[in-house]
Design a protein around this motif. Structure first.
Motif, mmCIF file in Angstrom:
data_model
loop_
_atom_site.group_PDB
_atom_site.id
_atom_site.type_symbol
_atom_site.label_atom_id
_atom_site.label_comp_id
_atom_site.label_asym_id
_atom_site.label_seq_id
_atom_site.Cartn_x
_atom_site.Cartn_y
_atom_site.Cartn_z
ATOM 1 N N HIS A 151 71.339 66.127 32.371
ATOM 2 C CA HIS A 151 72.381 66.664 33.246
ATOM 3 C C HIS A 151 73.307 65.528 33.671
ATOM 4 C CE1 HIS A 151 74.252 68.728 36.650
ATOM 5 N NE2 HIS A 151 73.964 69.828 35.960
ATOM 6 N N ASP A 195 78.281 69.907 31.541
ATOM 7 C CA ASP A 195 77.447 69.286 32.569
ATOM 8 C C ASP A 195 76.079 68.883 32.020
ATOM 9 O OD1 ASP A 195 76.282 71.780 32.360
ATOM 10 O OD2 ASP A 195 76.667 72.348 34.439
ATOM 11 N N GLU A 196 75.848 69.120 30.726
ATOM 12 C CA GLU A 196 74.609 68.687 30.079
ATOM 13 C C GLU A 196 74.906 68.210 28.669
ATOM 14 O OE1 GLU A 196 71.047 71.340 32.016
ATOM 15 O OE2 GLU A 196 71.794 71.891 30.042
#
Length: 98
Positions: free
Chosen positions: A5, A48-49
């Motif tokens: 993340h 986001d990852e």
């Protein structure tokens, strides 16, 4: 699939910034440069990852070295106590416990 993340990448970057600050305000330590590349990919891709398989070996090593310094906790980096909840929806702990 293991994924990293963006908040973990940020935490690892901050760890290495404190541990290996730039000597001239421009040059980055190798660990920081490797993690910055991963962070830039996330930002550029509006993600986001990132999948572990997409992370270059130097960044993976820098992340792993940072991760070894983190305390063992049930936190999953989604803390709802900061949004006013009495109990975190991510890890189930109270504000005081967090």
């Amino acid at each position: 699939m293991a994924a990293f993340h963006i908040t973990d990448i940020e935490a690892a970057i901050n760890h290495w910034r404190a541990r290996a600050p730039s000597p001239d305000g421009i040059t980055l330590a190798p660990q920081l440069a490797a993690l910055a590349e991963v962070y830039a990919r996330l930002i550029y891709g509006h993600r986001d990852e990132i999948d572990e398989r997409e992370v270059p070996a130097p960044a993976l090593q820098a992340w792993a070295a940072w991760y070894e310094t983190t305390p063992d906790t049930p936190c999953i980096a989604i803390c709802s106590t900061s949004q006013g909840d009495d109990w975190c929806k991510g890890c189930g702990r109270s504000f005081e416990e967090v």
